[in-house]
Design a protein around this motif. Structure first.
Motif, PDB file in Angstrom:
ATOM      1  N   ASP A   1       0.836  -1.208   0.000  1.00 13.33           N
ATOM      2  CA  ASP A   1       0.000   0.000   0.000  1.00 13.33           C
ATOM      3  C   ASP A   1       0.868   1.255   0.000  1.00 13.33           C
ATOM      4  O   ASP A   1       0.589   2.228  -0.706  1.00 13.33           O
ATOM      5  CB  ASP A   1      -0.925   0.005   1.223  1.00 13.33           C
ATOM      6  CG  ASP A   1      -2.045  -1.020   1.110  1.00 13.33           C
ATOM      7  OD1 ASP A   1      -2.326  -1.448  -0.020  1.00 13.33           O
ATOM      8  OD2 ASP A   1      -2.610  -1.395   2.154  1.00 13.33           O
ATOM      9  N   SER A   2       1.934   1.216   0.807  1.00 12.19           N
ATOM     10  CA  SER A   2       2.854   2.367   0.849  1.00 12.19           C
ATOM     11  C   SER A   2       3.532   2.567  -0.502  1.00 12.19           C
ATOM     12  O   SER A   2       3.724   3.704  -0.957  1.00 12.19           O
ATOM     13  CB  SER A   2       3.906   2.159   1.940  1.00 12.19           C
ATOM     14  OG  SER A   2       3.305   2.104   3.220  1.00 12.19           O
ATOM     15  N   MET A   3       3.909   1.463  -1.140  1.00 15.23           N
ATOM     16  CA  MET A   3       4.550   1.553  -2.452  1.00 15.23           C
ATOM     17  C   MET A   3       3.589   2.139  -3.491  1.00 15.23           C
ATOM     18  O   MET A   3       3.982   2.961  -4.319  1.00 15.23           O
ATOM     19  CB  MET A   3       5.027   0.173  -2.900  1.00 15.23           C
ATOM     20  CG  MET A   3       6.252  -0.333  -2.165  1.00 15.23           C
ATOM     21  SD  MET A   3       6.731  -1.994  -2.714  1.00 15.23           S
ATOM     22  CE  MET A   3       7.270  -1.632  -4.387  1.00 15.23           C
ATOM     23  N   ARG A   4       2.350   1.705  -3.425  1.00 16.07           N
ATOM     24  CA  ARG A   4       1.364   2.245  -4.375  1.00 16.07           C
ATOM     25  C   ARG A   4       1.155   3.739  -4.131  1.00 16.07           C
ATOM     26  O   ARG A   4       1.037   4.531  -5.083  1.00 16.07           O
ATOM     27  CB  ARG A   4       0.042   1.488  -4.237  1.00 16.07           C
ATOM     28  CG  ARG A   4       0.129   0.015  -4.671  1.00 16.07           C
ATOM     29  CD  ARG A   4      -1.242  -0.631  -4.688  1.00 16.07           C
ATOM     30  NE  ARG A   4      -1.159  -2.046  -5.004  1.00 16.07           N
ATOM     31  CZ  ARG A   4      -1.310  -3.037  -4.130  1.00 16.07           C
ATOM     32  NH1 ARG A   4      -1.560  -2.751  -2.852  1.00 16.07           N
ATOM     33  NH2 ARG A   4      -1.228  -4.299  -4.499  1.00 16.07           N
ATOM     34  N   ASN A   5       1.091   4.132  -2.858  1.00 17.48           N
ATOM     35  CA  ASN A   5       0.975   5.560  -2.533  1.00 17.48           C
ATOM     36  C   ASN A   5       2.203   6.322  -3.015  1.00 17.48           C
ATOM     37  O   ASN A   5       2.104   7.458  -3.505  1.00 17.48           O
ATOM     38  CB  ASN A   5       0.803   5.749  -1.026  1.00 17.48           C
ATOM     39  CG  ASN A   5      -0.534   5.229  -0.525  1.00 17.48           C
ATOM     40  OD1 ASN A   5      -1.493   5.129  -1.281  1.00 17.48           O
ATOM     41  ND2 ASN A   5      -0.593   4.881   0.750  1.00 17.48           N
ATOM     42  N   LYS A   6       3.375   5.699  -2.845  1.00 21.99           N
ATOM     43  CA  LYS A   6       4.616   6.331  -3.295  1.00 21.99           C
ATOM     44  C   LYS A   6       4.621   6.488  -4.814  1.00 21.99           C
ATOM     45  O   LYS A   6       5.082   7.508  -5.347  1.00 21.99           O
ATOM     46  CB  LYS A   6       5.809   5.490  -2.851  1.00 21.99           C
ATOM     47  CG  LYS A   6       7.153   6.177  -3.010  1.00 21.99           C
ATOM     48  CD  LYS A   6       7.345   7.291  -1.983  1.00 21.99           C
ATOM     49  CE  LYS A   6       7.498   6.715  -0.602  1.00 21.99           C
ATOM     50  NZ  LYS A   6       7.842   7.760   0.383  1.00 21.99           N
ATOM     51  N   LEU A   7       4.090   5.488  -5.520  1.00 27.25           N
ATOM     52  CA  LEU A   7       4.012   5.582  -6.973  1.00 27.25           C
ATOM     53  C   LEU A   7       3.092   6.722  -7.383  1.00 27.25           C
ATOM     54  O   LEU A   7       3.399   7.471  -8.323  1.00 27.25           O
ATOM     55  CB  LEU A   7       3.512   4.254  -7.553  1.00 27.25           C
ATOM     56  CG  LEU A   7       3.375   4.196  -9.078  1.00 27.25           C
ATOM     57  CD1 LEU A   7       4.714   4.461  -9.746  1.00 27.25           C
ATOM     58  CD2 LEU A   7       2.812   2.849  -9.513  1.00 27.25           C
ATOM     59  N   THR A   8       1.975   6.858  -6.677  1.00 23.01           N
ATOM     60  CA  THR A   8       1.070   7.986  -6.941  1.00 23.01           C
ATOM     61  C   THR A   8       1.781   9.315  -6.697  1.00 23.01           C
ATOM     62  O   THR A   8       1.643  10.265  -7.469  1.00 23.01           O
ATOM     63  CB  THR A   8      -0.179   7.891  -6.042  1.00 23.01           C
ATOM     64  OG1 THR A   8      -0.848   6.650  -6.299  1.00 23.01           O
ATOM     65  CG2 THR A   8      -1.134   9.043  -6.309  1.00 23.01           C
TER      66      THR A   8
END
Length: 238
Positions: A140-147
């Motif tokens: 989830d953190s990685m996806r947020n970071k990608l955003t």
């Protein structure tokens, strides 16, 4: 890939400091593009690895559930066999009673084995569940970071376009300053003013000449009047 390796990579990527990375980059936009590609690939790989880890956990949970259900089932069978043995022994069938007691003992042995396997799996399931929770959180953190990366890139591209437009405008203004047409206009205006001044001078000169002629005419009239009066005086004296 082991679950510890997966967890380590996910945690490291999720904690990446984007601003610090950008400060070190010679070309922030290219670095962001590369980071987005890397993050997208890493997320895809991590998702597959995490899915495998979750699948393994679900298999452990299913096996544990089967062991628990088997222990309960063998316990029920042991109870049924024991009761049957008691009935047969009460009826005087000792041999049959012993046979059902032996069946009850076998069922109890199977129950103990299933309970042991269930207990043995529980710490592993607990630890695996904790790892899966951390992996999900990391993803989830990685996806947020990608955003965040994508938003940073879009912001940077927009700012670059704005700066380019401003530079283009300033260059155009600078060229206008270098090739300022107002200087030519001022020179033309000065020429027009000189021509206007010449025309005024000619008009004034013409007016001056005309006034002189009228003054000469007035002097001639005055002289004629004087001559006439003189003649009149002479004729009166005669």
């Amino acid at each position: 890939m082991s679950k510890q390796t997966i967890l380590g990579r996910v945690t490291q990527l999720a904690k990446a400091n984007i601003n610090a990375l950008l400060d070190q980059a010679e070309d922030p936009q290219k670095m962001l593009d590369q980071l987005i590609r890397d993050y997208t690939n890493n997320i895809s790989e991590a998702e597959q690895a995490v899915a495998t880890t979750i699948g393994n956990l679900r298999m452990l949970e299913a096996d544990h559930k089967e062991d628990v259900e088997a222990a309960a089932e063998w316990g029920g069978k042991a109870l049924a066999a024991s009761r049957k043995a008691d009935e047969l022994r009460a009826a005087g069938s000792v041999a049959d009673a012993d046979r059902f007691d032996n069946l009850a003992k076998v069922a109890l042995g199977r129950q103990l084995q299933s309970e042991k396997e269930a207990r043995t799996a529980e710490p592993t399931i607990a630890a695996q569940t904790e790892v899966v929770d951390k992996l999900k959180s990391g993803l989830d953190s990685m996806r947020n970071k990608l955003t965040e990366l994508t938003a940073k890139r879009d912001e940077l591209v927009a700012r670059a376009k704005t700066a380019q437009a401003q530079n283009t405008m300033m260059d155009a203004v600078k060229n206008i300053d270098v090739m300022d047409p107002t200087g030519d206009i001022a020179r033309f205006e000065d020429k027009v003013r000189r021509e206007e001044a010449r025309a005024l001078g000619k008009q004034e000169l013409a007016a001056s000449s005309l006034d002189a002629q009228f003054e000469a005419l007035d002097d001639l009239g005055r002289s004629s009047e004087i001559e006439a009066r003189l003649a009149a005086l002479k004729s009166r004296a005669a």
